[in-house]
Enzyme design. Structure first.
Site, PDB file in Angstrom:
ATOM      1  N   TRP A 176       0.840  -1.093  -0.185  1.00  0.00           N
ATOM      2  CA  TRP A 176      -0.050   0.148   0.010  1.00  0.00           C
ATOM      3  C   TRP A 176       0.753   1.394   0.040  1.00  0.00           C
ATOM      4  O   TRP A 176       1.493   1.347   0.833  1.00  0.00           O
ATOM      5  CB  TRP A 176      -0.936  -0.125   1.144  1.00  0.00           C
ATOM      6  CG  TRP A 176      -2.002   1.122   1.419  1.00  0.00           C
ATOM      7  CD1 TRP A 176      -3.018   0.907   0.561  1.00  0.00           C
ATOM      8  CD2 TRP A 176      -1.866   2.109   1.842  1.00  0.00           C
ATOM      9  NE1 TRP A 176      -3.888   2.294   1.027  1.00  0.00           N
ATOM     10  CE2 TRP A 176      -3.142   3.028   1.436  1.00  0.00           C
ATOM     11  CE3 TRP A 176      -0.894   3.004   2.662  1.00  0.00           C
ATOM     12  CZ2 TRP A 176      -3.221   4.301   2.109  1.00  0.00           C
ATOM     13  CZ3 TRP A 176      -1.196   4.298   2.915  1.00  0.00           C
ATOM     14  CH2 TRP A 176      -2.335   5.026   2.839  1.00  0.00           C
ATOM     15  N   ASN A 210       7.459  -2.933   6.096  1.00  0.00           N
ATOM     16  CA  ASN A 210       5.813  -2.177   6.101  1.00  0.00           C
ATOM     17  C   ASN A 210       6.114  -1.032   7.224  1.00  0.00           C
ATOM     18  O   ASN A 210       6.527  -1.138   8.270  1.00  0.00           O
ATOM     19  CB  ASN A 210       4.923  -3.176   6.722  1.00  0.00           C
ATOM     20  CG  ASN A 210       3.847  -2.851   7.299  1.00  0.00           C
ATOM     21  OD1 ASN A 210       3.122  -1.539   6.946  1.00  0.00           O
ATOM     22  ND2 ASN A 210       3.142  -3.284   8.202  1.00  0.00           N
ATOM     23  N   GLY A 211       5.902   0.050   6.539  1.00  0.00           N
ATOM     24  CA  GLY A 211       6.047   1.342   7.577  1.00  0.00           C
ATOM     25  C   GLY A 211       6.641   2.435   6.860  1.00  0.00           C
ATOM     26  O   GLY A 211       6.443   2.515   5.510  1.00  0.00           O
ATOM     27  N   GLU A 222     -22.230   5.073   9.566  1.00  0.00           N
ATOM     28  CA  GLU A 222     -21.787   3.865   9.192  1.00  0.00           C
ATOM     29  C   GLU A 222     -22.169   3.390   7.514  1.00  0.00           C
ATOM     30  O   GLU A 222     -21.610   2.799   6.853  1.00  0.00           O
ATOM     31  CB  GLU A 222     -21.835   2.944  10.144  1.00  0.00           C
ATOM     32  CG  GLU A 222     -21.466   1.647   9.767  1.00  0.00           C
ATOM     33  CD  GLU A 222     -20.042   1.323   9.566  1.00  0.00           C
ATOM     34  OE1 GLU A 222     -19.118   2.392   9.812  1.00  0.00           O
ATOM     35  OE2 GLU A 222     -19.599   0.261   9.049  1.00  0.00           O
ATOM     36  N   LYS A 260     -20.012   2.760   4.348  1.00  0.00           N
ATOM     37  CA  LYS A 260     -19.906   1.705   3.717  1.00  0.00           C
ATOM     38  C   LYS A 260     -20.067   1.661   2.110  1.00  0.00           C
ATOM     39  O   LYS A 260     -19.457   1.045   1.178  1.00  0.00           O
ATOM     40  CB  LYS A 260     -21.062   0.669   4.132  1.00  0.00           C
ATOM     41  CG  LYS A 260     -20.938  -0.200   5.501  1.00  0.00           C
ATOM     42  CD  LYS A 260     -19.723  -1.165   5.646  1.00  0.00           C
ATOM     43  CE  LYS A 260     -18.434  -0.761   5.892  1.00  0.00           C
ATOM     44  NZ  LYS A 260     -18.090  -0.341   7.328  1.00  0.00           N
ATOM     45  N   GLU A 304     -17.073   3.571   0.479  1.00  0.00           N
ATOM     46  CA  GLU A 304     -15.800   2.923   0.390  1.00  0.00           C
ATOM     47  C   GLU A 304     -15.872   1.542  -0.509  1.00  0.00           C
ATOM     48  O   GLU A 304     -14.701   1.413  -1.209  1.00  0.00           O
ATOM     49  CB  GLU A 304     -15.207   2.319   1.819  1.00  0.00           C
ATOM     50  CG  GLU A 304     -15.887   1.321   2.681  1.00  0.00           C
ATOM     51  CD  GLU A 304     -15.343   1.080   3.926  1.00  0.00           C
ATOM     52  OE1 GLU A 304     -14.272   1.135   4.152  1.00  0.00           O
ATOM     53  OE2 GLU A 304     -16.008   0.729   4.638  1.00  0.00           O
ATOM     54  N   HIS A 341     -31.251  22.075   8.079  1.00  0.00           N
ATOM     55  CA  HIS A 341     -30.239  23.095   8.318  1.00  0.00           C
ATOM     56  C   HIS A 341     -29.081  23.161   7.294  1.00  0.00           C
ATOM     57  O   HIS A 341     -28.161  23.524   7.441  1.00  0.00           O
ATOM     58  CB  HIS A 341     -29.639  22.887   9.662  1.00  0.00           C
ATOM     59  CG  HIS A 341     -30.405  23.178  10.983  1.00  0.00           C
ATOM     60  ND1 HIS A 341     -30.902  24.255  11.396  1.00  0.00           N
ATOM     61  CD2 HIS A 341     -30.850  22.119  11.737  1.00  0.00           C
ATOM     62  CE1 HIS A 341     -31.598  24.000  12.230  1.00  0.00           C
ATOM     63  NE2 HIS A 341     -31.790  22.680  12.612  1.00  0.00           N
ATOM     64  N   LYS A 395      -6.645  -2.491   4.968  1.00  0.00           N
ATOM     65  CA  LYS A 395      -7.523  -2.999   5.861  1.00  0.00           C
ATOM     66  C   LYS A 395      -6.912  -2.386   7.352  1.00  0.00           C
ATOM     67  O   LYS A 395      -7.656  -2.085   8.165  1.00  0.00           O
ATOM     68  CB  LYS A 395      -7.358  -4.610   6.104  1.00  0.00           C
ATOM     69  CG  LYS A 395      -8.216  -5.099   7.434  1.00  0.00           C
ATOM     70  CD  LYS A 395      -9.697  -4.911   7.047  1.00  0.00           C
ATOM     71  CE  LYS A 395     -10.647  -5.597   8.269  1.00  0.00           C
ATOM     72  NZ  LYS A 395     -11.910  -4.963   8.205  1.00  0.00           N
TER      73      LYS A 395
HETATM   74  O1  M6R Z   1      -8.502  -1.505  12.762  1.00  0.00           O
HETATM   75  P1  M6R Z   1      -9.391  -0.342  13.092  1.00  0.00           P
HETATM   76  O2  M6R Z   1     -10.759  -0.588  13.629  1.00  0.00           O
HETATM   77  O3  M6R Z   1      -8.734   0.438  13.910  1.00  0.00           O
HETATM   78  O4  M6R Z   1      -9.474   0.462  11.583  1.00  0.00           O
HETATM   79  C1  M6R Z   1     -10.280   1.991  11.896  1.00  0.00           C
HETATM   80  C2  M6R Z   1     -10.598   2.063  10.252  1.00  0.00           C
HETATM   81  O5  M6R Z   1      -9.521   2.262   9.386  1.00  0.00           O
HETATM   82  C3  M6R Z   1     -11.478   1.279   9.720  1.00  0.00           C
HETATM   83  O6  M6R Z   1     -12.875   0.892  10.490  1.00  0.00           O
HETATM   84  C4  M6R Z   1     -12.197   1.609   8.369  1.00  0.00           C
HETATM   85  O7  M6R Z   1     -12.847   2.815   8.269  1.00  0.00           O
HETATM   86  C5  M6R Z   1     -12.715   0.479   7.528  1.00  0.00           C
HETATM   87  N1  M6R Z   1     -12.459   0.261   6.140  1.00  0.00           N
HETATM   88  C6  M6R Z   1     -14.234   0.816   7.538  1.00  0.00           C
HETATM   89  O8  M6R Z   1     -14.941  -0.138   6.789  1.00  0.00           O
END
Ligand code: M6R
Length: 615
Positions: A75, A101-102, A488, A492, A495, A511, A610
């Site tokens: 990524w 990674n980082g 939420e 969804k 994304e 408003h 993720k």
């Molecule tokens: O692993 P986490 O719960 O800390 O991740 C936080 C967000 O990156 C995560 O919830 C992200 O918004 C998801 N893709 C939403 O579906």
């Protein structure tokens, strides 16, 4: 973000590394690469694109032989996703190879220094700088690879999980971590390296999770040596037995992980409360709370820190904690909290919510809260994750591995844990009556079956998805407990289908957002009986009179909204605080079906990963 995987032992490394990359692809998927050592030659293949593209290219270009291998799925942070910037990266001599990674934040100054000593760079990455820094240390100080990695890392600023191989020392891999996860699978005369345990679960149940600031040298057929990177002190390896199984990380007949995970919610939620909620005894047992009850219950306030979907679960928790346990709650984006000099005291309890337990901003927020003397509590899914280890206490969600990038079961199990916490606290503080407490437990017990019921609306939802899949925008409205659900639902849709969507408190619509409503605008309204029903019905009237298209989530048997809305999706009735566990389900399915119909990559949406281990 980025997944790293490695193998050293007696098997062919390629199939292990390739399969491992496929399992870790959820962490990043803009490019991938593998390096293999066959006893004579160090070969490498890397490409922009998915692990499937890498497989085709690699098998056409290089031999897959070798019992040592490392692989990476990326990524991008430094340098655009292309073949050259993909990992692994060679040192200038071609002897040393690295995956990372980082982010190495001071890579630019290190690069300039290395250039003055004749080093050349092919890529734009910080990682190529690190591998050459390691090579430079070896050539200047005549030390072994492990020592060179340690010296080099002590010159860096940033975050990393790395695996390094030197063909001059072909029986060892050197790994290190700071801020990014790294697990070592310990087999019979063989070792596996990975960002999480999923790549090696079919080979071994024994894993060592490196702590931040630790490095390890793994030698074929020998024991692992772990040291602190800073002061070189030896650390006793702690080998954990993994609870994960192979079935949990495969699709099990579903077309996508996201769909599988949506359908797993009934069992995930009962796994979350099983053993904790003793309904007949009227008790909730949670070790992380039981051991610290005075401290938690005497808090002047709770501050919840989280990102994305977990932040939405935090918003639901704000309602629950204030309602049931009468504790003031603030919900903060971890990324804002950590940088704004927040007022935190020893009387605060700071709760981090994180599926992965690795989110960099949430981790930093927790560290800050701890420094300021607050008691920290983690609500994480991944067992042994960084946040679960960093916090003073915690409670796991027990949702099982969540692989789809879009969080589904993580959200509902987080709400489940947070509800149990609120009920336990309410009982301890006397802010909830015994009968109300019992009523909540009994209702919670019914939730898994009610979710199964909600999942039956799949056909109707698919039809609705087909009607609105080409809409460029969508509005989601909810009030009270269902306001975070609206946020939420919108997240969804955004994304995974890339349709612009906004979540709003229904009453706030007038408003501003009401200006957006016309006959083209689909508006998803959560209008369940428990939760300001009459007020939401008025909001629906306002949308209808402006010709917006109304998709309403209603309680079974609701006729009033059915008469007003263009479409209704029914969910079973429950108590108000538990409605998010039901109203979320159709919104997950709606976004899923729209994304599938639009041909999007549901499990790996563009630009996302993720687990966001960079800030
Ligand atoms: O692993 P986490 O719960 O800390 O991740 C936080 C967000 O990156 C995560 O919830 C992200 O918004 C998801 N893709 C939403 O579906």
């Amino acid at each position: 973000m980025c997944g790293i995987v490695g193998y050293i032992g007696h098997r062919e490394a390629y199939p292990v590394v390739l399969k491992g990359l496929q399992r870790l692809e959820y962490r990043g998927y803009d490019s991938a690469g593998i390096a293999l050592y066959d006893g004579a030659e160090l070969k490498m293949c890397k490409t922009k694109g998915k692990v499937a593209d890498l497989k085709t290219k690699l098998e056409a270009e290089i031999s897959t032989k070798g019992t040592v291998g490392i692989g990476h799925t990326r990524w991008a942070t430094h340098g655009e996703p292309n073949d050259v910037n993909s990992h692994p990266h060679y040192s200038n001599s071609g002897d040393i190879v690295i995956i990372h990674n980082g982010i190495i934040e001071n890579y630019d100054s290190l690069k300039k220094e290395l250039k003055t000593r004749g080093y050349e760079f092919k890529s734009d990455t910080d990682t190529e700088v690190l591998v050459n820094l390691i090579e430079d240390v070896i050539s200047k100080e005549d030390v072994k690879l492990g020592k060179a990695v340690q010296i080099a890392l002590n010159q860096t600023i940033g975050a990393y999980a790395i695996a390094v191989f030197n063909k001059q020392k072909p029986d060892e891999l050197v790994v290190a971590r700071l801020g990014s996860p790294l697990a070592i699978g310990v087999g019979e005369d063989e070792f596996f390296i990975a960002s999480d345990a999923s790549p090696f679960i079919e080979f071994t149940n024994n894993a060592i999770y490196l702590e931040d600031g630790e490095m390890a040298v793994v030698r074929r057929g020998k024991e692992v040596k772990i040291r602190k990177i800073k002061d070189d002190s030896l650390v006793d390896p702690y080998i954990q037995e993994l609870q994960m199984n192979l079935e949990q990380i495969e699709k099990g007949g579903y077309e996508h992980f996201m769909l599988k995970e949506i359908h797993e919610q009934p069992s995930a939620i009962s796994d979350t409360y099983r053993g904790r909620m003793l309904v007949d005894e009227g008790i909730i047992r949670m070790a992380g709370m039981d051991d610290n009850m005075e401290r938690i219950a005497n808090a002047k306030r709770f501050i919840i820190v989280a990102c994305g979907t977990s932040w939405h679960a935090g918003l639901v928790a704000e309602y629950i904690f204030e309602d049931i346990a009468r504790i003031p709650v603030e919900v903060e984006y971890a990324s804002e909290f950590r940088y704004r000099n927040p007022v935190i005291s020893e009387n605060d309890v700071v709760i981090a919510i994180s599926q992965s337990g690795e989110t960099a901003d949430t981790m930093a927020a927790i560290k800050l809260a701890k420094e300021k003397g607050a008691f920290t509590f983690g609500v994480c899914n991944v067992v042994g994750s960084s946040i679960s280890r960093e916090t003073n206490a915690g409670a796991y969600t027990h949702a099982g591995p969540e692989i789809g990038v879009a969080s589904t079961k993580a959200f509902t199990t987080q709400i489940t844990v947070l509800t149990l916490m609120a009920l336990k606290l309410g009982k301890f503080k006397g802010t909830i009556s015994h009968s109300d407490f019992q009523y909540h437990l009994r209702e919670m017990e019914l939730i898994p079956n009610k979710i199964k019921d909600s999942l039956k609306s799949d056909t109707i939802i698919r039809e609705i998805a087909n009607i609105y899949k080409d809409a460029p925008n969508c509005l989601y409205l909810g009030r009270g407990y269902n306001f975070p659900v609206a946020l939420e639902g919108a997240l969804k849709l955004k994304e995974i289908s890339y349709i612009h969507a906004e979540g709003y408190p229904a009453a706030e619509m007038k408003h501003g957002p009401i200006a957006l409503i016309d006959e083209q605008m689909p508006v998803v309204v959560i209008a369940t009986k428990k939760g300001h029903y009459e007020k939401v019905v008025s909001n629906i009237q306002e949308i209808k009179s402006r010709k917006g298209k109304i998709i309403a989530i209603v309680t079974h048997g609701d006729e009033e909204v059915r008469d007003l809305a263009d479409h209704v999706i029914e969910v079973p009735e429950t108590i108000e605080s538990l409605t998010p566990l039901l109203t979320t389900i159709p919104l997950q399915l709606l976004s899923y079906h729209i994304a599938v119909m639009l041909g999007k990559n549901v499990d790996q949406p563009r630009n996302l990963a993720k687990s966001v281990t960079v800030e």
